[in-house]
Every structure is written in C-alpha cells, then in structure tokens.
Scaffold this motif. Structure first.
Motif, PDB file in Angstrom:
ATOM      1  N   PHE A 152       0.903  -1.063  -0.033  1.00 35.83           N
ATOM      2  CA  PHE A 152      -0.142   0.176  -0.145  1.00 35.83           C
ATOM      3  C   PHE A 152       0.925   1.222  -0.183  1.00 35.83           C
ATOM      4  O   PHE A 152       2.349   1.349   0.653  1.00 35.83           O
ATOM      5  N   GLN A 153       0.147   2.229  -0.354  1.00 38.48           N
ATOM      6  CA  GLN A 153       1.475   3.784  -0.411  1.00 38.48           C
ATOM      7  C   GLN A 153      -0.003   5.134   1.065  1.00 38.48           C
ATOM      8  O   GLN A 153       0.267   4.703   1.833  1.00 38.48           O
ATOM      9  N   CYS A 154      -0.593   5.280   0.211  1.00 42.18           N
ATOM     10  CA  CYS A 154      -2.189   6.468   0.582  1.00 42.18           C
ATOM     11  C   CYS A 154      -2.503   5.539   1.352  1.00 42.18           C
ATOM     12  O   CYS A 154      -3.497   5.707   2.375  1.00 42.18           O
ATOM     13  N   GLY A 155      -2.904   4.489   1.170  1.00 40.62           N
ATOM     14  CA  GLY A 155      -3.467   3.077   2.129  1.00 40.62           C
ATOM     15  C   GLY A 155      -5.247   3.139   1.904  1.00 40.62           C
ATOM     16  O   GLY A 155      -5.752   3.309   2.340  1.00 40.62           O
ATOM     17  N   PHE A 156      -5.968   4.411   1.414  1.00 40.62           N
ATOM     18  CA  PHE A 156      -7.546   4.316   0.998  1.00 40.62           C
ATOM     19  C   PHE A 156      -8.133   3.242   0.812  1.00 40.62           C
ATOM     20  O   PHE A 156      -9.254   2.340   1.102  1.00 40.62           O
ATOM     21  N   CYS A 157      -7.310   2.394  -0.404  1.00 38.90           N
ATOM     22  CA  CYS A 157      -7.985   0.591  -1.034  1.00 38.90           C
ATOM     23  C   CYS A 157      -7.629  -0.157   0.409  1.00 38.90           C
ATOM     24  O   CYS A 157      -8.345  -1.465  -0.034  1.00 38.90           O
ATOM     25  N   THR A 158      -6.457  -0.252   1.175  1.00 31.38           N
ATOM     26  CA  THR A 158      -6.296  -1.151   1.641  1.00 31.38           C
ATOM     27  C   THR A 158      -7.235  -2.071   2.626  1.00 31.38           C
ATOM     28  O   THR A 158      -6.898  -3.667   2.200  1.00 31.38           O
ATOM     29  N   CYS A 209      -6.496   0.062  -7.191  1.00 35.31           N
ATOM     30  CA  CYS A 209      -5.686   1.193  -5.935  1.00 35.31           C
ATOM     31  C   CYS A 209      -5.424   2.260  -6.956  1.00 35.31           C
ATOM     32  O   CYS A 209      -4.840   1.868  -7.874  1.00 35.31           O
ATOM     33  N   ARG A 210      -5.841   3.272  -7.105  1.00 30.94           N
ATOM     34  CA  ARG A 210      -4.606   4.232  -7.516  1.00 30.94           C
ATOM     35  C   ARG A 210      -3.555   4.090  -7.083  1.00 30.94           C
ATOM     36  O   ARG A 210      -2.305   4.923  -8.658  1.00 30.94           O
ATOM     37  N   CYS A 211      -3.089   3.628  -5.917  1.00 30.07           N
ATOM     38  CA  CYS A 211      -1.765   3.960  -6.135  1.00 30.07           C
ATOM     39  C   CYS A 211      -0.416   3.060  -6.630  1.00 30.07           C
ATOM     40  O   CYS A 211       0.262   3.004  -7.358  1.00 30.07           O
ATOM     41  N   CYS A 256      -0.816  -0.664  -6.436  1.00 32.08           N
ATOM     42  CA  CYS A 256       0.898  -1.192  -5.848  1.00 32.08           C
ATOM     43  C   CYS A 256      -0.352  -2.386  -6.408  1.00 32.08           C
ATOM     44  O   CYS A 256       0.085  -3.339  -5.300  1.00 32.08           O
TER      45      CYS A 256
HETATM   46 FE1  FES Z   1      -3.031   3.645  -2.406  1.00 36.25          FE
HETATM   47 FE2  FES Z   1      -4.101   1.642  -3.043  1.00 36.25          FE
HETATM   48  S1  FES Z   1      -2.481   2.098  -1.149  1.00 36.25           S
HETATM   49  S2  FES Z   1      -4.953   3.626  -3.469  1.00 36.25           S
END
Ligand code: FES
Ligand code: FES
Length: 210
Positions: free
Chosen positions: A152-158, A189-191, A193
């Motif tokens: 994960f990066q931002c974690g929003f989808c996690t 996942c927008r980031c 990952c």
């Molecule tokens: Fe950012 Fe998946 S970790 S949207």
C-alpha cells in the motif's frame, strides 16, 4: 461563436434547454409515463412523493461479533450505516457505485461491496470489516502479509483489498498470480500497488511470511 452559458436571449441558451426539458417531462407525465421513483401520473403526485417521509426500519447487524441495533431509512446503504451510524470506518467510500472495492466487507463470510447493498437487506447477518480481523495484538495473516510486502501507499484502498483478499483465499482463488489478479480485479488501487498486493495475497495463501 455563442457562449453556451449565455442566458441573455439566445434561443439555444441553457435556460431555454432547461425549460424545454421541464416541459417534456411534464408532457411525459401527463401522458401516463410516470417517473419511476414516484409511481404517480401527475406532477402534483410526484411532489407529494418527494415530500413524504422515507420509511425506516430497525435492523440488527452483527458487526465483528458484536450485535448492533440501529434504525435506518430503508434507502441507506450498508456502507453508510457502518460508517455514519455505527462508527465502523474501516470500509472506505471511494466511488459509492460499486466500481472501486474500497468498501468491501464480508457478509456471512462472502465479500460484498457495502455501497451496493442496503442495510435493511443485511438484517440479522454477520458483517466482518477490517477491524474484525486481528485477534488482539495478532494480525490476520493477510494483514501481516500486506505489511511485509509493503502492499500500500496512501492506504485508502487497503481495507477493501485486505477484506477481498481474505475472501479470495478462502474461495480458493489464489492458486497463481494470474488467478489472484483476476479474482482481485474488483478492487482498484490508485497508487498502483498491484504487484505488491499480488505478492501479499500469494504469501498469505501459502502461509508464507517471506
Ligand atoms: Fe493508495 Fe491503493 S494504496 S489507493
Ligand atoms: Fe463501494 Fe467504490 S465505494 S465500490
């Protein structure tokens, strides 16, 4: 060239288009083509339906092993009920239209996008969110794998990814990377990952810790 937003007198101005639309709707209504949600053949009936109270119902949800009783309007989604009424904010609202998977929870062990079901439809059911996975200080193997693999990066989808992965493994759909990609494709996942997410799901499925 005329400005489409110019309301000063152009017969094709936005205002005239809006008026034409309103007249068209009234004609359709008078002709018996009733707006779907109102069930009335008159504009007055439609207004009445708009102002009439929305039915409510008391529902009991077993959320992460705890019984939660709540009175909700029949139109309220499971996602909004969890987040806004019960303070369970693990499931995230991304698209609110079934496309991103950020709101994924388990209902009776099956993954479901909680923005796409109504709370009243899940009355009496067992709901598991990401908050319900760990056992005390011990993370669920999928949670641990996501950390190990930096998935994960931002974690929003996690939280949605993790809930979906738990079900994906349970369903027996994590036999290969290709299969994981296919059966996790409802979670975006927008980031970007995805490679790490696939690795994490593979690890968890194999019981590996890397
Ligand atoms: Fe950012 Fe998946 S970790 S949207
Ligand atoms: Fe439910 Fe996107 S918020 S699928």
């Amino acid at each position: 060239m005329s400005d489409p937003d110019d309301l000063s007198g152009d017969e094709h101005s936005r205002r005239s288009v809006l008026k034409a639309g309103a007249v068209g709707a009234a004609v359709a209504t008078a002709g018996g083509v009733a707006p779907l949600a109102f069930g009335s053949s008159t504009a007055a009936g439609a207004e009445g339906a708009l102002s009439s109270p929305v039915p409510t119902a008391e529902v009991t949800l077993r959320v992460n092993g705890r019984e939660r009783r709540v009175t909700v309007e029949s139109r309220v989604t499971l996602l909004d009920t969890l987040r806004e009424r019960l303070g369970v904010t693990g499931p995230k609202k991304g698209c609110d239209r079934g496309e991103c998977g950020a709101c994924t929870v388990l209902v009776e062990g099956r993954r479901i996008k909680s923005c796409m079901t109504l709370a009243v439809m899940e009355d009496g059911r067992e709901i598991t969110t990401v908050e319900g996975l760990a056992r005390g200080d011990e993370l669920h193997p999928v949670q641990a794998a996501f950390i190990q693999r930096d998935a994960f990066q931002c974690g929003f989808c996690t939280s949605g990814q993790i809930m979906s992965a738990v079900a994906c493994i349970e369903e027996g759909h994590a036999g290969s990377d290709a299969e994981i990609r296919e059966w996790m494709s409802g979670n975006l996942c927008r980031c970007g990952c995805y490679p790490n997410i696939v690795e994490a799901v593979r690890d968890a499925a194999k019981g590996n810790k890397r």
